[in-house]
Enzyme design. Structure first.
Site, short mmCIF file in Angstrom:
data_model
loop_
_atom_site.label_atom_id
_atom_site.label_comp_id
_atom_site.label_asym_id
_atom_site.label_seq_id
_atom_site.Cartn_x
_atom_site.Cartn_y
_atom_site.Cartn_z
N GLY A 44 0.71 -1.32 0.21
CA GLY A 44 -0.26 0.00 -0.06
C GLY A 44 0.99 1.46 0.01
O GLY A 44 1.81 1.42 0.88
N SER A 45 0.57 2.38 -0.93
CA SER A 45 1.26 3.58 -0.77
C SER A 45 0.57 4.62 -1.96
O SER A 45 -0.63 4.34 -2.23
CB SER A 45 2.73 3.45 -1.22
OG SER A 45 3.44 4.37 -0.86
N ARG A 46 1.29 5.11 -2.74
CA ARG A 46 0.73 6.02 -3.80
C ARG A 46 1.63 6.38 -4.75
O ARG A 46 2.96 5.73 -4.75
CB ARG A 46 0.65 7.27 -3.09
CG ARG A 46 1.61 7.95 -2.80
CD ARG A 46 1.33 9.63 -1.95
NE ARG A 46 1.10 10.79 -3.12
CZ ARG A 46 0.65 11.72 -2.82
NH1 ARG A 46 0.37 12.10 -1.24
NH2 ARG A 46 0.34 12.81 -3.39
#
Length: 218
Positions: free
Chosen positions: A183-185
């Site tokens: 999970g991140s961006r």
């Protein structure tokens, strides 16, 4: 199928999950036995789901920029970009939850003309300044339409960025190039000659969803 970028991690966690299930049968207490079986099965199922790598079909049109990551559009803003574009630019930010596909894909055809690894913090990925303060890779592609800059940004949980690109590589839209684990961006930055095609809150798919279309050739 399981992503090659996460295969080693997947095998380790899968083995741990299977070991938990096997050890569960050593318990005489049925509650503990069933509890450990469920825990092991959930770990195995989530790991398999997380490292999935579905096929994607990129758009046939050549005057577009597609999402490099699956997720939700959390921010659209105008900013000064001085590292690669050197202009006032449009930025779209995509947040990847642990339930999104985490394989990253090339957003446009071209040549890798800029590559920079930036060590940094591990703020929550949806924080507004995470794109400037967190650990990240910054990747710039150049072609006849202009320049596109995009990033892989680490987050609080995601502390492992995988990227197999290097300067001078020729790349094609929709190709896999890496992943961010857990999970991140990802941010995509273009100049004002591109037309924005998404809005905050939209769900996007890497390699398929069009973020920008060219509105004029330079």
């Amino acid at each position: 199928m399981i992503s090659k970028y996460g295969l080693f991690t997947y095998l380790i966690i899968a083995c741990i999950a299977i070991l938990i299930i096997v050890l569960a049968f050593l318990f005489q207490n049925n509650f503990l036995k069933n509890l450990f079986i469920v825990i092991g099965a959930l770990i195995f199922a989530f790991t398999t789901y997380f490292f999935r790598d579905p096929e994607r079909i990129p758009p046939k049109q050549k005057n577009c920029v597609v999402a490099p990551a699956d997720g939700k559009i959390i921010s659209i803003k105008t900013k000064r970009e001085n590292k690669f574009l050197n202009c006032i630019a449009q930025q779209v930010s995509i947040f990847m939850s642990p339930f999104d596909v985490h394989v990253n894909r090339i957003p446009i055809n071209g040549v890798i003309d800029y590559f920079n690894y930036v060590p940094g913090e591990y703020l929550v990925a949806f924080y507004d300044k995470a794109d400037e303060r967190n650990e990240r890779t910054e990747i710039g592609i150049k072609n006849n339409l202009g320049k596109v800059l995009f990033t892989q940004v680490a987050g609080t949980i995601a502390r492992r960025i995988v990227c197999n690109l290097k300067l001078g590589d020729s790349v094609k839209i929709g190709e896999r190039f890496g992943m961010i684990k857990f999970g991140s961006r990802s941010d995509v930055i273009v100049d004002s000659t591109w037309k924005l095609m998404v809005k905050v809150g939209d769900k996007v798919k890497a390699g398929e969803t069009i973020l920008f279309e060219k509105i004029q050739n330079e």
